[in-house]
Design an enzyme around this catalytic site. Structure first.
Site, mmCIF file in Angstrom:
data_model
loop_
_atom_site.group_PDB
_atom_site.id
_atom_site.type_symbol
_atom_site.label_atom_id
_atom_site.label_comp_id
_atom_site.label_asym_id
_atom_site.label_seq_id
_atom_site.Cartn_x
_atom_site.Cartn_y
_atom_site.Cartn_z
ATOM 1 N N GLY A 43 2.514 3.844 1.671
ATOM 2 C CA GLY A 43 3.079 4.196 3.028
ATOM 3 C C GLY A 43 3.358 5.667 2.788
ATOM 4 O O GLY A 43 3.807 6.647 4.127
ATOM 5 N N ARG A 44 4.176 6.184 1.755
ATOM 6 C CA ARG A 44 3.604 7.461 2.255
ATOM 7 C C ARG A 44 3.603 8.160 0.339
ATOM 8 O O ARG A 44 4.022 9.456 0.322
ATOM 9 C CB ARG A 44 5.682 7.826 2.059
ATOM 10 N N ASP B 162 4.104 -4.838 -7.409
ATOM 11 C CA ASP B 162 3.573 -4.311 -7.078
ATOM 12 C C ASP B 162 4.091 -2.287 -7.651
ATOM 13 O O ASP B 162 3.716 -1.346 -7.779
ATOM 14 C CB ASP B 162 4.178 -3.299 -5.397
ATOM 15 N N ASN B 163 5.234 -2.699 -8.678
ATOM 16 C CA ASN B 163 5.737 -1.288 -9.396
ATOM 17 C C ASN B 163 5.423 -2.179 -10.485
ATOM 18 O O ASN B 163 5.659 -1.512 -11.650
ATOM 19 C CB ASN B 163 6.878 -1.147 -9.071
ATOM 20 N N GLY C 192 0.585 -1.032 0.258
ATOM 21 C CA GLY C 192 -0.186 0.322 0.101
ATOM 22 C C GLY C 192 1.233 1.638 -0.268
ATOM 23 O O GLY C 192 2.145 1.655 0.218
ATOM 24 N N ARG D 209 -2.450 -1.639 -10.181
ATOM 25 C CA ARG D 209 -1.155 -2.511 -10.126
ATOM 26 C C ARG D 209 -1.789 -4.188 -10.129
ATOM 27 O O ARG D 209 -1.916 -4.095 -9.353
ATOM 28 C CB ARG D 209 0.119 -2.514 -8.508
ATOM 29 N N ASP E 248 8.808 6.164 7.441
ATOM 30 C CA ASP E 248 8.468 7.332 8.542
ATOM 31 C C ASP E 248 7.361 8.132 6.734
ATOM 32 O O ASP E 248 7.729 9.370 7.414
ATOM 33 C CB ASP E 248 10.591 8.365 8.503
ATOM 34 N N GLY E 249 7.635 8.051 5.639
ATOM 35 C CA GLY E 249 6.953 8.482 4.867
ATOM 36 C C GLY E 249 7.205 9.791 4.563
ATOM 37 O O GLY E 249 5.844 10.574 3.707
HETATM 38 P P1 AMP Z 1 8.981 1.815 -3.620
HETATM 39 O O1 AMP Z 1 9.972 0.969 -2.849
HETATM 40 O O2 AMP Z 1 8.751 2.985 -3.527
HETATM 41 O O3 AMP Z 1 7.926 0.502 -4.470
HETATM 42 O O4 AMP Z 1 8.309 0.792 -2.558
HETATM 43 C C1 AMP Z 1 7.648 -0.496 -1.279
HETATM 44 C C2 AMP Z 1 6.466 -0.363 -0.456
HETATM 45 O O5 AMP Z 1 6.908 0.248 0.536
HETATM 46 C C3 AMP Z 1 5.557 1.106 -0.934
HETATM 47 O O6 AMP Z 1 4.423 0.187 0.220
HETATM 48 C C4 AMP Z 1 5.605 2.164 -0.402
HETATM 49 O O7 AMP Z 1 4.365 3.198 0.206
HETATM 50 C C5 AMP Z 1 6.738 1.439 0.966
HETATM 51 N N1 AMP Z 1 7.787 2.682 1.387
HETATM 52 C C6 AMP Z 1 8.645 2.955 0.719
HETATM 53 N N2 AMP Z 1 9.165 4.226 1.467
HETATM 54 C C7 AMP Z 1 8.259 4.872 2.269
HETATM 55 C C8 AMP Z 1 8.757 5.601 3.301
HETATM 56 N N3 AMP Z 1 10.051 6.207 3.833
HETATM 57 N N4 AMP Z 1 8.161 5.381 4.596
HETATM 58 C C9 AMP Z 1 6.678 4.372 4.580
HETATM 59 N N5 AMP Z 1 6.435 3.900 3.596
HETATM 60 C C10 AMP Z 1 7.872 3.385 2.398
HETATM 61 MG MG MG Z 2 6.546 0.824 -5.662
#
Ligand code: AMP
Ligand code: MG
Length: 492
Positions: free
Chosen positions: A94-95, A254-255, A92, A185, A127-128
């Site tokens: 997260g940020r 998820d990407n 989901g 996705r 940390d979002g």
């Molecule tokens: P990503 O690698 O950007 O595709 O992210 C993979 C997952 O990690 C997704 O669910 C993002 O929302 C979560 N995520 C990545 N970085 C952060 C962050 N700094 N804070 C919260 N969630 C994160």
């Molecule tokens: Mg992603």
């Protein structure tokens, strides 16, 4: 109604309305003094937005996620995903937040989505937040991909939050606004399928069909036809990456967007020397997402989508076989699209005799001798209208190239393509300028330090990748004395 009171965005939010089960209403974190670092004025206009208003303090507050604009219904989107092969049932946003949807000038519905706008219920240990460097990186690379004619999410803005973000060191924070045909996705389907809620799965599929593949609604078996269209769109997308040497770097399910657009620019980069094993991401130590693995991985990801859709196709053995048949179609479609693209890169007309062989032998030659992938094709076209010195100089053992080039020239002759016409066609599809890793890094370092001029100059170079211009020679070449150790970091 006065101009000032007109809403900034003409939102119409179908996702929250139709799929509330997959949308967690949420607010962006407060940002006290947001400053716009980058804004795509042309994209803003295409979205029917007023770039000047976006540039104002009101716009900066909205694009930082701090203030929800009128009509926005910000939500964190729910999804699951296979990350490096392992299943995570709940990822989901997260940020990130989906602010809402707008209809662009071409009549296409577009998500307005923020990344780095603060912790959501999906944040887990995160940390979002996001830092300036990776957000500007996504901005530059996604816009470069768009200019290269590759299907991609776009970047509307990057806003500095003027707050520190804790990573290995303290980094300046930022929020990216990205625009995509949707953020559905493969992982969205996995999330729903894992809950065993068939009604929701059907609703999600109907929504995705209506939004991305409306023709599938007319098919006898809409879900199966939808699957076929997603498979084909991914085959075409990955072929377009391979044709320019793009390495996505984190092809987790998820990407992978159902729309067939490139999304989620993390540790991506462009390959210099042709090498199937090229990996840039510091976290991809096994090379799962290496350049040459991308088609196979895309197919693997699509197998996960097929599994998720299974309840809609039917639970019988024949349903599995039907899905498998569609999935096998990936290989055929990928091969066709890639080979046709290579034909264009070589200045040939469609239907060139033995194109497959000519392409395969070229790729083998490139793999063995590792010339710069981008420079090779421009040098090759130059060899038709002038000297072949430039392209030949790229091969340590030039005999192999000479033999291949003789066959290529014969094919051009057989097709009756003049050298001038072939060269012109080649220069329309083979970029001179790609985001060269060391130069991207220089521009990002300067921007992080407060000097945005190199970043702005980089955007100018990359927005017109096919037209050679004086003074940009550095962008047309790989790093001199490249130690080959360039690494990208995930930007989290
Ligand atoms: P990503 O690698 O950007 O595709 O992210 C993979 C997952 O990690 C997704 O669910 C993002 O929302 C979560 N995520 C990545 N970085 C952060 C962050 N700094 N804070 C919260 N969630 C994160
Ligand atoms: Mg992603």
């Amino acid at each position: 109604m006065s101009v000032a009171s007109k809403p900034l965005f003409a939102f119409d939010n179908t996702y929250v309305r139709e799929l509330p089960e997959l949308a967690q209403p949420w607010q962006g974190a407060e940002v006290e003094s947001p400053v716009i670092l980058a804004l795509g004025a042309q994209l803003a206009a295409e979205l029917g937005l007023d770039p000047e208003r976006l540039q104002s303090p009101e716009g900066a507050a909205v694009l930082s996620g701090s203030t929800a604009p009128e009509g926005a219904e910000p939500v964190a989107m729910a999804y699951a995903g296979h990350q490096f092969g392992g299943y995570s049932p709940v990822l989901g946003d997260g940020r990130a937040l989906l602010l809402g949807e707008v209809i662009d000038r071409h009549g296409v519905r577009q998500d307005v989505h923020l990344k780095g706008s603060g912790k959501t219920p999906f944040a887990r240990a995160g940390d979002g937040k996001a830092a300036i460097e990776p957000m500007l990186r996504e901005f530059a690379i996604s816009e470069a991909m768009h200019a290269l004619g590759i299907r991609t999410a776009r970047s509307l803005a990057v806003v500095a939050t003027n707050e520190p973000v804790r990573r290995e060191t303290l980094l300046p924070g930022a929020v990216l606004t990205r625009i995509a045909e949707s953020h559905l996705r493969v992982g969205t389907f996995e999330f729903v399928a894992a809950q065993g809620d068939e009604a929701l799965l059907r609703k999600l599929t109907d929504y995705a069909i209506a939004r991305h593949h409306p023709e599938a609604a007319e098919a006898e078996r809409p879900a199966l036809d939808f699957y076929r269209r997603v498979v084909e769109a991914q085959a075409d997308l990955v072929a377009s990456w391979m044709l320019v040497g793009f390495v996505h770097g984190v092809m987790n399910t998820d990407n992978v967007a159902i729309s067939g657009q490139t999304i989620d620019y993390g540790p991506c980069a462009f390959m210099d020397a042709y090498d199937l094993q090229t990996v840039f991401s510091s976290i991809d130590s096994g090379g799962r997402y290496a350049y040459g693995n991308q088609p196979m991985i895309a197919q693997w990801n699509l197998a996960r989508l097929g599994e998720a859709l299974l309840p809609l196709i039917g639970a019988s053995r024949s349903a599995v076989e039907e899905l498998e048949a569609v999935l096998h179609g990936f290989t055929v479609r990928y091969r066709e699209t890639f080979t046709a693209g290579m034909g264009r890169k070589l200045g040939l007309k469609p239907g060139a005799p033995d194109l497959d062989l000519l392409v395969d032998d070229l790729l083998l030659l490139l793999q063995n001798q590792k010339p710069d992938f981008t420079q090779f094709f421009r040098g090759l076209s130059a060899s038709l209208t002038g000297s072949d010195a430039r392209v030949r100089a790229q091969f340590p053992e030039v005999d192999g190239f000479d033999r291949w080039a003789a066959r290529w020239r014969e094919t051009l002759a057989e097709q009756g393509v003049s050298h001038a016409d072939a060269a012109e066609q080649m220069d329309r599809v083979n970029p001179v300028y790609i985001p060269r890793n060391h130069l991207v890094q220089e521009a990002l370092d300067a921007a992080t330090g407060g000097d945005l001029a190199p970043f702005a100059a980089m955007l100018k170079v990359l927005e017109e990748p096919f037209t050679e211009r004086p003074g940009l020679e550095a962008w047309a070449a790989p790093q001199q004395d490249d130690p080959g150790t360039f690494r990208t970091f995930c930007g989290t």
